[in-house]
Scaffold this motif. Structure first.
Motif, PDB file in Angstrom:
ATOM      1  N   ALA A 175      18.402  66.732 -46.070  1.00  0.00           N
ATOM      2  CA  ALA A 175      17.707  65.478 -46.399  1.00  0.00           C
ATOM      3  C   ALA A 175      18.495  64.686 -47.432  1.00  0.00           C
ATOM      4  N   ASN A 176      18.977  65.365 -48.467  1.00  0.00           N
ATOM      5  CA  ASN A 176      19.751  64.686 -49.500  1.00  0.00           C
ATOM      6  C   ASN A 176      21.013  64.070 -48.919  1.00  0.00           C
ATOM      7  N   GLU A 177      21.669  64.833 -48.070  1.00  0.00           N
ATOM      8  CA  GLU A 177      22.914  64.333 -47.490  1.00  0.00           C
ATOM      9  C   GLU A 177      22.698  63.082 -46.660  1.00  0.00           C
ATOM     10  N   SER A 178      21.534  63.048 -45.967  1.00  0.00           N
ATOM     11  CA  SER A 178      21.324  61.858 -45.130  1.00  0.00           C
ATOM     12  C   SER A 178      20.439  60.830 -45.832  1.00  0.00           C
ATOM     13  N   GLY A 179      20.147  61.083 -47.135  1.00  0.00           N
ATOM     14  CA  GLY A 179      19.428  60.070 -47.913  1.00  0.00           C
ATOM     15  C   GLY A 179      18.005  59.822 -47.459  1.00  0.00           C
ATOM     16  N   VAL A 180      17.319  60.859 -46.977  1.00  0.00           N
ATOM     17  CA  VAL A 180      15.910  60.702 -46.576  1.00  0.00           C
ATOM     18  C   VAL A 180      15.056  61.747 -47.288  1.00  0.00           C
ATOM     19  N   GLU A 181      13.738  61.603 -47.168  1.00  0.00           N
ATOM     20  CA  GLU A 181      12.827  62.608 -47.724  1.00  0.00           C
ATOM     21  C   GLU A 181      12.777  63.794 -46.758  1.00  0.00           C
ATOM     22  N   PRO A 182      12.668  65.030 -47.295  1.00  0.00           N
ATOM     23  CA  PRO A 182      12.575  66.191 -46.409  1.00  0.00           C
ATOM     24  C   PRO A 182      11.455  66.043 -45.371  1.00  0.00           C
ATOM     25  N   ALA A 183      10.346  65.409 -45.791  1.00  0.00           N
ATOM     26  CA  ALA A 183       9.203  65.288 -44.880  1.00  0.00           C
ATOM     27  C   ALA A 183       9.535  64.484 -43.632  1.00  0.00           C
ATOM     28  N   SER A 184      10.565  63.637 -43.707  1.00  0.00           N
ATOM     29  CA  SER A 184      10.841  62.815 -42.531  1.00  0.00           C
ATOM     30  C   SER A 184      11.845  63.469 -41.579  1.00  0.00           C
ATOM     31  N   LEU A 185      12.299  64.688 -41.912  1.00  0.00           N
ATOM     32  CA  LEU A 185      13.188  65.395 -40.982  1.00  0.00           C
ATOM     33  C   LEU A 185      12.392  65.817 -39.747  1.00  0.00           C
TER      34      LEU A 185
ATOM     35  N   SER B 181      -6.808  57.118 -50.528  1.00  0.00           N
ATOM     36  CA  SER B 181      -5.717  56.303 -49.989  1.00  0.00           C
ATOM     37  C   SER B 181      -4.821  57.204 -49.150  1.00  0.00           C
ATOM     38  N   ASP B 182      -4.110  56.604 -48.198  1.00  0.00           N
ATOM     39  CA  ASP B 182      -3.172  57.454 -47.443  1.00  0.00           C
ATOM     40  C   ASP B 182      -1.826  57.571 -48.167  1.00  0.00           C
ATOM     41  N   VAL B 183      -1.698  56.863 -49.310  1.00  0.00           N
ATOM     42  CA  VAL B 183      -0.528  56.962 -50.200  1.00  0.00           C
ATOM     43  C   VAL B 183       0.808  57.093 -49.468  1.00  0.00           C
ATOM     44  N   LYS B 184       1.064  56.182 -48.532  1.00  0.00           N
ATOM     45  CA  LYS B 184       2.353  56.213 -47.841  1.00  0.00           C
ATOM     46  C   LYS B 184       3.279  55.205 -48.496  1.00  0.00           C
ATOM     47  N   MET B 185       4.279  55.712 -49.200  1.00  0.00           N
ATOM     48  CA  MET B 185       5.204  54.800 -49.888  1.00  0.00           C
ATOM     49  C   MET B 185       5.941  53.939 -48.878  1.00  0.00           C
ATOM     50  N   GLU B 186       6.244  54.524 -47.701  1.00  0.00           N
ATOM     51  CA  GLU B 186       7.028  53.770 -46.720  1.00  0.00           C
ATOM     52  C   GLU B 186       6.219  52.637 -46.097  1.00  0.00           C
ATOM     53  N   GLU B 187       4.887  52.716 -46.145  1.00  0.00           N
ATOM     54  CA  GLU B 187       4.063  51.619 -45.617  1.00  0.00           C
ATOM     55  C   GLU B 187       3.531  50.753 -46.752  1.00  0.00           C
ATOM     56  N   GLY B 188       3.918  51.087 -47.963  1.00  0.00           N
ATOM     57  CA  GLY B 188       3.513  50.261 -49.094  1.00  0.00           C
ATOM     58  C   GLY B 188       2.112  50.534 -49.593  1.00  0.00           C
ATOM     59  N   SER B 189       1.473  51.603 -49.151  1.00  0.00           N
ATOM     60  CA  SER B 189       0.131  51.854 -49.680  1.00  0.00           C
ATOM     61  C   SER B 189       0.211  52.543 -51.044  1.00  0.00           C
ATOM     62  N   LEU B 190       1.405  52.996 -51.422  1.00  0.00           N
ATOM     63  CA  LEU B 190       1.645  53.390 -52.811  1.00  0.00           C
ATOM     64  C   LEU B 190       2.937  52.713 -53.234  1.00  0.00           C
ATOM     65  N   ARG B 191       2.853  51.859 -54.257  1.00  0.00           N
ATOM     66  CA  ARG B 191       4.035  51.117 -54.694  1.00  0.00           C
ATOM     67  C   ARG B 191       4.236  51.366 -56.185  1.00  0.00           C
ATOM     68  N   CYS B 192       5.483  51.473 -56.564  1.00  0.00           N
ATOM     69  CA  CYS B 192       5.751  51.863 -57.938  1.00  0.00           C
ATOM     70  C   CYS B 192       6.751  50.922 -58.600  1.00  0.00           C
ATOM     71  N   ASP B 193       6.446  50.495 -59.812  1.00  0.00           N
ATOM     72  CA  ASP B 193       7.401  49.754 -60.635  1.00  0.00           C
ATOM     73  C   ASP B 193       7.788  50.664 -61.787  1.00  0.00           C
TER      74      ASP B 193
END
Ligand code: ADP
Ligand code: MG
Ligand code: ZN
Length: 503
Positions: free
Chosen positions: A378-388, A208-220
């Motif tokens: 990343a924390n300050e702007s509320g994003v994941e480091p990978a998306s910087l 899987s490409d396990v992209k949480m932002e595209e919903g290919s990995l979803r967690c409850d």
């Protein structure tokens, strides 16, 4: 409604129990029961056919690759693989599901009873938690509803809803943990570490490409609280957790909320809840107080699944290196211990460090930037480091500039700040912001003279042999050059100027 209780107080009084349900969309080329493509992002309802639209008379055929991927996931999670099992019909009506039933698995899951070890850093060193895996089963994904016209994008307050069946019939693997106890205040971190580790395993397996932002990995995330020694409490099930960071935040906020309910003498309701990224809190969804009856029965249109033992063993032999083994290898190569490694993993920056090292950055420097400055931003702007917006090549370039003396640490931070803000490549930011170490002796000497003239008493002290006093002048020069001087060099020139030798 009772107010939430501060986290430290909540975990001092109550013991949390957590349980994770993770859905992973498999990266098979075609859907689970038909030949429709699974690619993400196509125009709505362009990847559909009579089978995945549930038209009468259409017949499903099982995708062999979906079975293979599910078994490989089960093996990687130390599960037993069923010798014989069936798909099951889960009957309910919802517009995102064209057949009015979902083909899933119920009492005969393909994989059961495994575990996954996860590591979280604590003040006393890394802590390993064994998360039990209840089941790994295969099912079909539903379509996707878009609720239009409302302010929130949710069904409440919407004028109408649109349905896209491109996602209907994408193979989905559900991984359900056993309840995890005994993690205390670390429950949110354990939840995050589990999902992170699971994601890395999926990625390593290439299923899987396990992209949480595209919903290919979803967690409850399921959470309950109990008093020490008492029975487990009633759980809530938080949905909508779309990033690793949110997993941790959602569990934490549920602990605070439930503690507030219990402390005020209330009762936690068994329900689904929605996590809101912006406010960091959960709101109620659907009640689960009364179990729905889905009238499960074995799917009559599909043959049973009986994976041959030789095949299962062949798949086991073909499993890739476990992420934990891979990490041990990296830790050794980089000369770091378990604690540092767990910190990188939990900050979600391990792969970024790895990629930076591959781009030629020294391991220590790569770790320093990712675990320090970039994680903070990343924390300050509320994003994941990978998306910087900073690439391994950018870091390699900045490190080159530091090594050549063109930048110092302080200026390098400003360069990255510019790169992340979208001002261009490191070289472009250096040029546009005029960031360069002043190495021209003449310019430094005149700044030194000015500082000496401004603080004649200090100058006198240094001349008299009090070399420690030099710091004040160096500081003044650094300030005058807006941090663009090399402090060591300034000190050297200053002492030379005053004819004092460093001791
Ligand atoms: P459902 O379909 O109702 O969501 P599942 O069996 O699929 O039920 O998943 C339930 C999840 O909740 C599992 O991960 C399980 O370990 C977890 N769980 C069960 N009881 C508790 C509890 N008291 N507190 C926290 N988590 C729990
Ligand atoms: Mg569930
Ligand atoms: Zn189809």
């Amino acid at each position: 409604m009772s107010a939430p209780i501060p986290y430290a107080e909540a975990v001092a009084e109550f013991e949390p129990v957590i349980g994770m349900e993770v859905h992973v969309e498999l990266g098979t080329e075609s859907k689970i029961f038909c030949g429709c493509p699974t690619a993400f992002g196509a125009p709505p309802n362009t990847q559909v056919c009579p089978v995945c639209l549930g038209l009468p008379g259409s017949m499903p055929v099982m995708n062999a690759m979906a079975i293979e991927s599910t078994i490989r996931i089960g093996l990687a999670l130390n599960c037993s693989i069923a010798e014989w099992c069936r798909m099951a019909r889960k009957n309910y009506f919802y517009p995102d599901m064209p057949k009015d039933y979902q083909v899933s698995q119920y009492d005969e899951p393909l994989c059961v009873d495994g575990y996954l070890d996860v590591t979280v850093p604590t003040d006393d060193g890394p802590m390993v938690v064994r998360v039990g895996i209840e089941r790994v089963h295969l099912e079909e994904d539903t379509g996707k509803l878009t609720h239009a016209g409302g302010a929130t994008g949710r069904i409440h307050g919407a004028d109408y809803s649109l349905v896209d069946y491109n996602r209907a019939g994408i193979p989905l693997v559900e991984i359900v943990t056993k309840p995890v106890t005994g993690t205390g205040a670390l429950a949110p971190e354990v939840a995050r570490a589990y999902v992170t580790e699971l994601r890395d395993i999926m990625r390593g397996l290439g299923v899987s490409d396990v992209k949480m932002e595209e919903g290919s990995l979803r967690c409850d995330a399921n959470v309950s609280l109990n008093l020490p020694g008492a029975e487990w409490g009633t759980r809530s099930e938080t949905k909508n957790v779309n990033s690793l960071r949110s997993v941790e935040r959602a569990v934490r906020s549920e602990i605070e909320r439930q503690a507030g309910v219990l402390k005020s003498g209330g009762r936690v309701v068994q329900e689904t809840r929605h996590f809101h990224e912006d406010t960091g809190v959960t709101t109620p969804g659907r009640s689960k107080e009364h179990a729905e009856d889905y009238r499960y029965f074995p799917e009559p249109d599909l043959v049973p699944i009986a994976p041959a033992r030789e095949w299962v063993e062949e798949l086991r032999r073909g499993l890739p290196e476990q992420p934990s083994v891979h990490r041990a290898r990296l830790a050794q190569a980089w000369g770091i211990g378990d604690f540092e490694m767990a910190t990188l993993v939990n900050a979600g920056v391990l792969e970024l460090v790895e990629a930076s090292v591959a781009a030629g950055v020294a391991p220590d420097a790569a770790r320093k930037w990712w675990a320090g400055e970039f994680t903070r931003i990343a924390n300050e702007s509320g994003v994941e480091p990978a998306s910087l917006a900073v690439t391994p090549a950018d870091i390699a370039r900045v490190e080159e500039l530091i090594a050549s003396g063109a930048l110092n640490d302080k200026l390098a931070r400003q360069v990255f700040e510019g790169v992340i803000a979208g001002e261009g490549t490191p070289d472009e930011v250096v040029a546009a912001r005029g960031l360069a170490v002043v190495s021209d002796d003449g310019a430094l000497l005149s700044a030194i003279d000015e500082a000496l003239a401004a603080q004649p008493d200090v100058a006198e002290k240094i001349r008299g042999g009090k070399v420690q006093a030099a710091g004040a002048i160096v500081g003044a020069v650094m300030k005058a050059t807006r941090g663009q001087a090399d402090a060591g060099k300034v000190r050297e020139l200053l002492l030379e100027r005053l004819g004092v030798s460093d001791s």
